[in-house]
Design a protein around this motif. Structure first.
Motif, PDB file in Angstrom:
ATOM      1  N   ASP A 129       0.813  -1.224   0.000  1.00 35.76           N
ATOM      2  CA  ASP A 129       0.000   0.000   0.000  1.00 35.76           C
ATOM      3  C   ASP A 129       0.848   1.276   0.000  1.00 35.76           C
ATOM      4  OD1 ASP A 129       0.874   0.167   2.639  1.00 35.76           O
ATOM      5  OD2 ASP A 129      -1.081  -0.300   3.506  1.00 35.76           O
ATOM      6  N   GLY A 130       2.166   1.126   0.080  1.00 34.48           N
ATOM      7  CA  GLY A 130       3.070   2.272  -0.042  1.00 34.48           C
ATOM      8  C   GLY A 130       3.031   3.261   1.097  1.00 34.48           C
ATOM      9  N   ASP A 131       2.582   2.829   2.285  1.00 32.13           N
ATOM     10  CA  ASP A 131       2.478   3.767   3.402  1.00 32.13           C
ATOM     11  C   ASP A 131       3.730   3.841   4.267  1.00 32.13           C
ATOM     12  OD1 ASP A 131       2.364   1.370   4.793  1.00 32.13           O
ATOM     13  OD2 ASP A 131       0.510   1.852   5.875  1.00 32.13           O
ATOM     14  N   GLY A 132       4.774   3.103   3.892  1.00 29.79           N
ATOM     15  CA  GLY A 132       6.018   3.146   4.658  1.00 29.79           C
ATOM     16  C   GLY A 132       6.057   2.178   5.829  1.00 29.79           C
ATOM     17  N   PHE A 133       5.054   1.320   5.940  1.00 28.17           N
ATOM     18  CA  PHE A 133       4.993   0.302   6.988  1.00 28.17           C
ATOM     19  C   PHE A 133       4.481  -1.002   6.386  1.00 28.17           C
ATOM     20  CE2 PHE A 133       4.534   4.297   9.244  1.00 28.17           C
ATOM     21  CZ  PHE A 133       5.419   4.133  10.306  1.00 28.17           C
ATOM     22  N   LEU A 134       4.817  -2.112   7.029  1.00 32.18           N
ATOM     23  CA  LEU A 134       4.233  -3.390   6.654  1.00 32.18           C
ATOM     24  C   LEU A 134       3.159  -3.711   7.683  1.00 32.18           C
ATOM     25  CD1 LEU A 134       7.346  -5.532   5.637  1.00 32.18           C
ATOM     26  CD2 LEU A 134       5.958  -3.998   4.255  1.00 32.18           C
ATOM     27  N   GLY A 135       1.926  -3.398   7.330  1.00 34.21           N
ATOM     28  CA  GLY A 135       0.797  -3.692   8.191  1.00 34.21           C
ATOM     29  C   GLY A 135       0.263  -5.085   7.912  1.00 34.21           C
ATOM     30  N   GLU A 136      -0.824  -5.427   8.580  1.00 34.20           N
ATOM     31  CA  GLU A 136      -1.415  -6.754   8.399  1.00 34.20           C
ATOM     32  C   GLU A 136      -1.769  -7.019   6.942  1.00 34.20           C
ATOM     33  OE1 GLU A 136      -4.577  -7.770  11.103  1.00 34.20           O
ATOM     34  OE2 GLU A 136      -3.463  -6.995  12.826  1.00 34.20           O
ATOM     35  N   SER A 137      -2.302  -6.026   6.259  1.00 35.08           N
ATOM     36  CA  SER A 137      -2.685  -6.193   4.855  1.00 35.08           C
ATOM     37  C   SER A 137      -1.470  -6.484   3.978  1.00 35.08           C
ATOM     38  CB  SER A 137      -3.412  -4.935   4.369  1.00 35.08           C
ATOM     39  OG  SER A 137      -3.685  -5.026   3.001  1.00 35.08           O
ATOM     40  N   ALA A 161       0.048 -13.005  12.333  1.00 34.00           N
ATOM     41  CA  ALA A 161       0.138 -12.727  13.771  1.00 34.00           C
ATOM     42  C   ALA A 161       1.511 -13.111  14.311  1.00 34.00           C
ATOM     43  CB  ALA A 161      -0.960 -13.480  14.521  1.00 34.00           C
ATOM     44  N   LYS A 162       2.045 -14.239  13.850  1.00 33.07           N
ATOM     45  CA  LYS A 162       3.355 -14.703  14.320  1.00 33.07           C
ATOM     46  C   LYS A 162       4.473 -13.750  13.859  1.00 33.07           C
ATOM     47  CE  LYS A 162       5.753 -17.845  16.444  1.00 33.07           C
ATOM     48  NZ  LYS A 162       5.744 -17.862  17.888  1.00 33.07           N
ATOM     49  N   VAL A 163       4.383 -13.275  12.616  1.00 36.58           N
ATOM     50  CA  VAL A 163       5.381 -12.326  12.107  1.00 36.58           C
ATOM     51  C   VAL A 163       5.365 -11.055  12.948  1.00 36.58           C
ATOM     52  CG1 VAL A 163       5.973 -10.807  10.167  1.00 36.58           C
ATOM     53  CG2 VAL A 163       5.429 -13.212   9.748  1.00 36.58           C
ATOM     54  N   LEU A 164       4.178 -10.533  13.209  1.00 36.04           N
ATOM     55  CA  LEU A 164       4.077  -9.316  14.017  1.00 36.04           C
ATOM     56  C   LEU A 164       4.564  -9.553  15.444  1.00 36.04           C
ATOM     57  CD1 LEU A 164       0.699  -7.844  12.720  1.00 36.04           C
ATOM     58  CD2 LEU A 164       3.000  -6.889  12.403  1.00 36.04           C
ATOM     59  N   GLU A 165       4.244 -10.700  15.989  1.00 39.17           N
ATOM     60  CA  GLU A 165       4.686 -11.029  17.353  1.00 39.17           C
ATOM     61  C   GLU A 165       6.214 -11.056  17.441  1.00 39.17           C
ATOM     62  OE1 GLU A 165       4.805 -15.082  19.978  1.00 39.17           O
ATOM     63  OE2 GLU A 165       2.883 -14.606  19.009  1.00 39.17           O
ATOM     64  N   GLU A 166       6.851 -11.609  16.428  1.00 37.74           N
ATOM     65  CA  GLU A 166       8.308 -11.749  16.423  1.00 37.74           C
ATOM     66  C   GLU A 166       9.046 -10.454  16.073  1.00 37.74           C
ATOM     67  OE1 GLU A 166      10.210 -14.517  17.146  1.00 37.74           O
ATOM     68  OE2 GLU A 166       8.358 -15.508  17.757  1.00 37.74           O
ATOM     69  N   ALA A 167       8.489  -9.651  15.161  1.00 38.14           N
ATOM     70  CA  ALA A 167       9.253  -8.540  14.601  1.00 38.14           C
ATOM     71  C   ALA A 167       8.781  -7.147  15.019  1.00 38.14           C
ATOM     72  CB  ALA A 167       9.232  -8.635  13.075  1.00 38.14           C
ATOM     73  N   ASP A 168       7.552  -7.015  15.508  1.00 39.55           N
ATOM     74  CA  ASP A 168       6.992  -5.700  15.842  1.00 39.55           C
ATOM     75  C   ASP A 168       7.486  -5.257  17.216  1.00 39.55           C
ATOM     76  OD1 ASP A 168       5.512  -3.397  15.975  1.00 39.55           O
ATOM     77  OD2 ASP A 168       3.590  -4.400  16.300  1.00 39.55           O
ATOM     78  N   CYS A 171       5.351  -2.723  19.133  1.00 38.45           N
ATOM     79  CA  CYS A 171       3.978  -3.214  19.359  1.00 38.45           C
ATOM     80  C   CYS A 171       2.895  -2.272  18.830  1.00 38.45           C
ATOM     81  CB  CYS A 171       3.752  -3.491  20.840  1.00 38.45           C
ATOM     82  SG  CYS A 171       4.862  -4.735  21.509  1.00 38.45           S
ATOM     83  N   ASP A 172       3.128  -1.697  17.640  1.00 37.38           N
ATOM     84  CA  ASP A 172       2.112  -0.819  17.058  1.00 37.38           C
ATOM     85  C   ASP A 172       1.275  -1.514  15.979  1.00 37.38           C
ATOM     86  OD1 ASP A 172       3.990  -0.946  15.038  1.00 37.38           O
ATOM     87  OD2 ASP A 172       4.141   1.217  14.745  1.00 37.38           O
ATOM     88  N   GLY A 173       1.450  -2.822  15.843  1.00 38.21           N
ATOM     89  CA  GLY A 173       0.639  -3.579  14.896  1.00 38.21           C
ATOM     90  C   GLY A 173       1.120  -3.521  13.460  1.00 38.21           C
ATOM     91  N   ARG A 174       2.326  -3.041  13.253  1.00 36.43           N
ATOM     92  CA  ARG A 174       2.902  -2.964  11.911  1.00 36.43           C
ATOM     93  C   ARG A 174       4.418  -2.931  12.031  1.00 36.43           C
ATOM     94  NH1 ARG A 174       1.365   3.359  10.602  1.00 36.43           N
ATOM     95  NH2 ARG A 174       2.673   4.220  12.245  1.00 36.43           N
ATOM     96  N   LEU A 175       5.097  -3.214  10.913  1.00 40.61           N
ATOM     97  CA  LEU A 175       6.557  -3.203  10.921  1.00 40.61           C
ATOM     98  C   LEU A 175       7.074  -1.954  10.230  1.00 40.61           C
ATOM     99  CD1 LEU A 175       7.402  -6.899   9.918  1.00 40.61           C
ATOM    100  CD2 LEU A 175       7.043  -5.935  12.200  1.00 40.61           C
ATOM    101  N   SER A 176       7.931  -1.241  10.910  1.00 41.26           N
ATOM    102  CA  SER A 176       8.622  -0.111  10.271  1.00 41.26           C
ATOM    103  C   SER A 176       9.736  -0.685   9.412  1.00 41.26           C
ATOM    104  CB  SER A 176       9.212   0.816  11.333  1.00 41.26           C
ATOM    105  OG  SER A 176      10.247   0.144  12.038  1.00 41.26           O
ATOM    106  N   GLN A 177      10.331   0.166   8.602  1.00 39.82           N
ATOM    107  CA  GLN A 177      11.429  -0.296   7.763  1.00 39.82           C
ATOM    108  C   GLN A 177      12.579  -0.819   8.621  1.00 39.82           C
ATOM    109  OE1 GLN A 177      13.450   2.652   5.268  1.00 39.82           O
ATOM    110  NE2 GLN A 177      13.552   1.134   3.650  1.00 39.82           N
ATOM    111  N   SER A 178      12.889  -0.136   9.703  1.00 40.63           N
ATOM    112  CA  SER A 178      14.002  -0.573  10.554  1.00 40.63           C
ATOM    113  C   SER A 178      13.692  -1.904  11.241  1.00 40.63           C
ATOM    114  CB  SER A 178      14.371   0.503  11.575  1.00 40.63           C
ATOM    115  OG  SER A 178      13.295   0.776  12.431  1.00 40.63           O
ATOM    116  N   GLU A 179      12.448  -2.116  11.669  1.00 39.22           N
ATOM    117  CA  GLU A 179      12.079  -3.403  12.271  1.00 39.22           C
ATOM    118  C   GLU A 179      12.207  -4.530  11.244  1.00 39.22           C
ATOM    119  OE1 GLU A 179       8.749  -2.225  15.650  1.00 39.22           O
ATOM    120  OE2 GLU A 179       8.165  -2.160  13.535  1.00 39.22           O
ATOM    121  N   PHE A 180      11.745  -4.267  10.022  1.00 33.59           N
ATOM    122  CA  PHE A 180      11.823  -5.267   8.961  1.00 33.59           C
ATOM    123  C   PHE A 180      13.279  -5.596   8.646  1.00 33.59           C
ATOM    124  CE2 PHE A 180      12.426  -6.135   4.431  1.00 33.59           C
ATOM    125  CZ  PHE A 180      11.674  -7.282   4.278  1.00 33.59           C
ATOM    126  N   ILE A 181      14.092  -4.560   8.469  1.00 33.32           N
ATOM    127  CA  ILE A 181      15.496  -4.773   8.119  1.00 33.32           C
ATOM    128  C   ILE A 181      16.225  -5.526   9.222  1.00 33.32           C
ATOM    129  CG2 ILE A 181      17.701  -3.574   7.720  1.00 33.32           C
ATOM    130  CD1 ILE A 181      16.071  -1.497   6.110  1.00 33.32           C
TER     131      ILE A 181
END
Length: 198
Positions: A129-137, A161-168, A171-181
């Motif tokens: 969605d190009g919003d700068g975060f990896l959300g659930e969608s 849910a498991k990806v967010l639990e491990e990488a978020d 705890c804002d329900g989405r992954l920032s670029q730094s969390e993903f990297i």
């Protein structure tokens, strides 16, 4: 020898080599591929303006074996992200690429590109969605692409849910670029699989 196409001046080749992670040989090979995809609409000498403006449509890019087999653990499987890759490298998101964008794509996916740059582009590819975060969608789209849409809705929900639990981390329900990297660079298969050989 008289039929040989002189694609670039030495100065242009030097510039492309300085701005990419590609060798001269790779740049010339990419130019030949692009020329074939553009159905010979490129002039014999590719001027700077032409390289930055003439585009090849996604329908032609989708025929590239190098792009179709990228991102897959088995060479016989097709890359489910090939259109998304082209969308990310095209300035307007159309998936059509100019030569400069085509070369940038091969540069990022080359074996010589730093893993940090690869991780940034992987994030952009998965950020549907190009919003700068990896959300659930975004995560759901990614998992569906990776699984070829063969899992049940419950299985998708569990994986997201498991990806967010491990990488978020925050705890804002989405992954920032730094969390993903941070997470993706720990994956030993990331760099070898984020590669296209010209």
């Amino acid at each position: 020898m008289g039929n040989k196409v002189v694609a670039f001046t030495e100065e242009q080749l030097d510039e492309y080599q300085a701005c990419t992670f590609l060798s001269r040989k790779d740049i010339l090979r990419a130019q030949r591929m692009f020329r074939q995809l553009s159905e010979c609409h490129l002039p014999s000498v590719v001027e700077r303006e032409c390289a930055a403006s003439l585009t090849v449509p996604y329908a032609a890019l989708d025929t590239l074996t190098e792009l179709r087999r990228h991102f897959t653990p088995l060479c016989l499987q097709e890359n489910p992200f090939r259109r998304r890759v082209c969308e990310v490298f095209s300035t307007n998101g159309s998936a059509s690429l100019t030569f400069d964008q085509f070369l940038e794509m091969f540069s990022v996916f080359s074996e010589h590109a730093p893993r940090d740059i690869k991780a940034i582009y992987a994030f952009r590819i998965y950020d549907f969605d190009g919003d700068g975060f990896l959300g659930e969608s975004d995560l759901l789209h990614t998992v569906k692409h990776l699984s070829h849409d063969l899992l049940t809705p419950d299985e998708y929900s569990t994986i997201v849910a498991k990806v967010l639990e491990e990488a978020d981390v925050d705890c804002d329900g989405r992954l920032s670029q730094s969390e993903f990297i941070h997470v993706i660079l720990k994956c030993p298969d990331f760099v070898p699989n984020f590669h296209i050989r010209i």
